[in-house]
Design a protein around this motif. Structure first.
Motif, short mmCIF file in Angstrom:
data_model
loop_
_atom_site.label_atom_id
_atom_site.label_comp_id
_atom_site.label_asym_id
_atom_site.label_seq_id
_atom_site.Cartn_x
_atom_site.Cartn_y
_atom_site.Cartn_z
N GLU A 154 40.97 44.14 30.04
CA GLU A 154 41.49 44.06 28.59
C GLU A 154 42.55 44.65 28.22
O GLU A 154 43.37 44.19 27.62
CB GLU A 154 40.36 44.75 27.74
CG GLU A 154 40.52 44.61 26.19
CD GLU A 154 40.52 43.09 25.78
OE1 GLU A 154 41.44 42.69 25.12
OE2 GLU A 154 39.93 42.29 26.46
N ARG A 163 44.98 42.26 29.46
CA ARG A 163 45.10 40.89 28.61
C ARG A 163 45.77 41.19 27.46
O ARG A 163 46.57 40.27 27.09
CB ARG A 163 43.66 40.57 28.20
CG ARG A 163 42.81 39.92 29.63
CD ARG A 163 41.32 39.23 29.08
NE ARG A 163 40.50 40.26 28.92
CZ ARG A 163 39.68 40.74 30.00
NH1 ARG A 163 39.81 40.05 31.07
NH2 ARG A 163 38.88 41.64 29.74
N LYS A 206 49.30 39.11 26.65
CA LYS A 206 49.62 38.51 25.25
C LYS A 206 50.93 38.85 24.81
O LYS A 206 51.68 38.18 24.10
CB LYS A 206 48.31 38.81 24.35
CG LYS A 206 47.17 37.96 24.61
CD LYS A 206 46.11 38.54 23.78
CE LYS A 206 44.66 37.74 24.13
NZ LYS A 206 43.46 38.20 23.20
N TYR A 256 49.85 31.46 27.87
CA TYR A 256 48.58 32.37 27.85
C TYR A 256 47.38 31.54 28.05
O TYR A 256 47.12 30.55 27.32
CB TYR A 256 48.56 33.24 26.59
CG TYR A 256 47.29 34.30 27.02
CD1 TYR A 256 47.47 35.54 27.58
CD2 TYR A 256 46.02 33.93 26.27
CE1 TYR A 256 46.45 36.27 27.74
CE2 TYR A 256 44.93 34.94 26.58
CZ TYR A 256 45.16 35.93 27.32
OH TYR A 256 43.95 36.89 27.40
N ARG A 257 46.69 31.79 29.08
CA ARG A 257 45.39 31.08 29.68
C ARG A 257 44.28 32.08 29.47
O ARG A 257 44.29 32.86 30.09
CB ARG A 257 45.64 30.36 30.87
CG ARG A 257 46.72 29.44 31.10
CD ARG A 257 46.76 28.66 32.45
NE ARG A 257 47.91 27.49 32.40
CZ ARG A 257 48.30 27.02 33.50
NH1 ARG A 257 47.53 27.09 34.58
NH2 ARG A 257 49.13 25.94 33.41
N ASP A 258 43.38 31.51 28.61
CA ASP A 258 42.38 32.47 28.48
C ASP A 258 41.49 32.39 29.55
O ASP A 258 41.56 31.92 30.43
CB ASP A 258 41.61 32.23 27.08
CG ASP A 258 40.83 31.00 26.89
OD1 ASP A 258 40.64 30.39 27.95
OD2 ASP A 258 40.79 30.34 25.71
N GLN A 259 40.26 33.51 29.39
CA GLN A 259 39.51 33.60 30.52
C GLN A 259 38.67 32.30 30.83
O GLN A 259 38.46 31.83 31.98
CB GLN A 259 38.44 34.70 30.02
CG GLN A 259 39.22 35.97 30.33
CD GLN A 259 38.19 37.17 29.39
OE1 GLN A 259 38.43 37.25 28.19
NE2 GLN A 259 37.37 37.91 30.26
N ARG A 260 38.43 31.63 29.73
CA ARG A 260 37.59 30.29 29.78
C ARG A 260 38.45 29.31 30.87
O ARG A 260 38.03 28.64 31.79
CB ARG A 260 37.18 29.81 28.78
CG ARG A 260 36.18 28.47 28.82
CD ARG A 260 35.72 27.89 27.56
NE ARG A 260 34.86 28.65 26.86
CZ ARG A 260 34.45 28.62 25.63
NH1 ARG A 260 34.96 27.46 24.83
NH2 ARG A 260 33.78 29.52 24.97
N ALA A 286 42.01 36.50 32.50
CA ALA A 286 43.10 35.56 31.94
C ALA A 286 44.26 35.31 32.87
O ALA A 286 44.31 36.12 33.88
CB ALA A 286 43.35 36.17 30.47
#
Length: 484
Positions: free
Chosen positions: A153, A156, A160, A176-180, A197
């Motif tokens: 975190e 992350r 950002k 920014y590419r998120d965790q999904r 991420a």
């Protein structure tokens, strides 16, 4: 006080140089270059420009000067072979990274200057690709961008913040590419469970650095530049360079030169006039055996992509053209008196750390064999700001301090130095790094204590963040200590 010692390779057979890195070894394996040294300079000579060092800074400068003014007589003087130093050993990132952040440049030079520097760095990635295509230098250049994984975190939030900062300057197209999104495309692991991420930066190309530097040396020779290898520079002053030949003759001589450009990077402290201007910091690398396409699909790193993550103790890697991992990082100690020695290039604990870090980030690596281990010094200025500088009164110039971001920045240095030498007022010569002068590093023992405390701080910062789930206090304190 102990001074830096740079020991040249005493065995100048191709086998001696191929052991310096996977990249140089690969040239011989592919039959592209036997790494035999070019002739040394053995007698007094006269040139318009003498470039000290046979890496990318000197070669890009020679290339640009020869294009801008073909009448110039130019000499490149290298103690070993072209590409012996960082130019033939680095991670192969042709990136828009610059060691001084845009925010730091803005605080010192203003918003517009910071934007101009960022734009110049992004443009340089494409410029390297353009010139290598134009000159038929096949160096595996592929602009696939870079992925920087944020694995907890704290990381992350830092990712950002980086994207928001880049958008404020309006040049870098960070995403920014998120965790999904990362979980769907990558086999990278997180440190707190689940998936990391990532920040994607399109301004980066994968390169085979030894193919680039050795190819560029051949190109400048074809343009009439004299490249002397096995030629050790002993000292220089305005208008002249003293040297000795390492070809067995032990010939000593002097070059009379109107302009003298110092481009020695991490090896600079071995010369008396550099000394405390640059600190040599070692970075080490490993390469694995080639991996199958199936394994690479699971890992999720595509051809042309490079990668890193948001840890403080820096790592960096790429997928090579022949499907290996080339993976490196920091962690080796600084040595007293800015010493540079081949013994410092092979530190077992660092190699073991790198191998473990790679398997931790990408478990699909599994039991893949490490085939190559190597390292070398990079150059660090006291304020972490690279420079291309030239004094028209003395005719002496200096370029370096890339802190590992030199594969692309050397090209910008060559173009900037050309305009500075020729007295051309251009957008390049007005960039904030042009004619920047960093403060000197402290004398020993302060330099030794400060540099190694900085390395220790970065080593401790990552577990601190995992424990506290807050940005590292140690990292913030050591950054102030080193002036980064």
């Amino acid at each position: 006080m102990t001074t830096s010692v740079h020991r040249a390779v005493t065995d100048d057979s191709p086998g001696a140089y191929r052991r310096l890195s996977f990249w140089l070894d690969d040239l011989i394996e592919q039959g592209l270059d036997d790494l035999s040294p070019r002739d040394a300079l053995t007698a007094n000579a006269r040139f318009d420009v003498a470039l000290i060092g046979g890496g990318l800074t000197a070669l890009w400068t020679a290339y640009e000067l020869s294009r801008a003014d073909p009448s110039l007589s130019i000499a490149v003087l290298e103690r070993d072979i072209a590409g012996f130093g960082a130019s033939g050993r680095n991670g192969g990132w042709c990136s828009a990274l610059f060691p001084k952040s845009a925010g730091a440049l803005e605080r010192r030079y203003g918003f517009d200057a910071a934007v101009a520097m960022r734009r110049a760095m992004v443009d340089t990635v494409d410029e390297v690709g353009r010139v290598t295509a134009l000159e038929a230098i096949d160096c595996d250049f592929e602009r696939g961008g870079t992925l920087v994984f944020a694995r907890n975190e704290v990381q992350r939030r830092a990712a950002k913040a980086d994207v928001a900062e880049a958008h404020r300057f309006g040049v870098d197209l960070l995403e920014y590419r998120d965790q999904r999104a990362v979980a769907a495309a990558s086999g990278a692991t997180a440190l707190d469970g689940g998936s990391p991420a990532a920040v994607f930066d399109p301004a980066c190309a994968r390169v085979h650095p030894a193919k680039l530097v050795r190819g560029l040396a051949r190109v400048v020779e074809a343009r009439g530049v004299s490249v002397f290898e096995r030629t050790e520079v002993l000292d220089w002053s305005a208008g002249q360079v003293r040297f000795r030949s390492l070809d067995g003759s032990d010939a000593h001589g002097t070059i009379a030169a109107k302009r003298v450009i110092v481009a020695t990077e991490g090896y600079g402290p071995s010369l008396p006039r550099v000394r405390r201007r640059i600190l040599p910091l070692y970075s080490l690398m490993i390469a694995t055996e080639p991996l199958s396409d199936t394994v690479w699909e699971e890992i999720g790193i595509e051809h042309g992509q490079t990668f890193s993550d948001y840890r403080h103790l820096l790592i960096y890697g790429q997928r090579t053209a022949d499907n290996r991992f080339a993976f490196g990082g920091r962690g080796a100690n600084y040595h007293w008196g800015s010493a540079v020695d081949p013994a410092f290039e092979r530190i077992d604990r660092v190699f073991e750390h790198l191998h473990a870090a790679l398997r931790d980030l990408f478990p699909a690596v599994g039991g893949a064999r490490v085939t190559h281990r190597w390292g070398g010094p990079l150059g660090v200025a006291r304020d972490w700001c690279a420079t291309a500088s030239y004094n028209p009164k003395t005719g002496v110039g200096f370029a370096g301090g890339y802190v590992g971001d030199g594969l692309s920045t050397t090209n910008l240095a060559g173009r900037t130095m050309t305009d500075l030498v020729l007295g051309i007022d251009s957008e390049l010569t007005r960039l904030p790094w042009a004619n920047h002068r960093s403060p000197l590093w402290e004398p020993e023992p302060l330099r030794y204590l400060g540099a190694n405390l900085g390395i220790l701080g970065m080593t401790l910062a990552d577990p601190e963040e995992l424990l506290t789930r807050k940005p590292s206090v140690i990292a913030r304190a050591t950054a102030r200590l080193t002036g980064h």
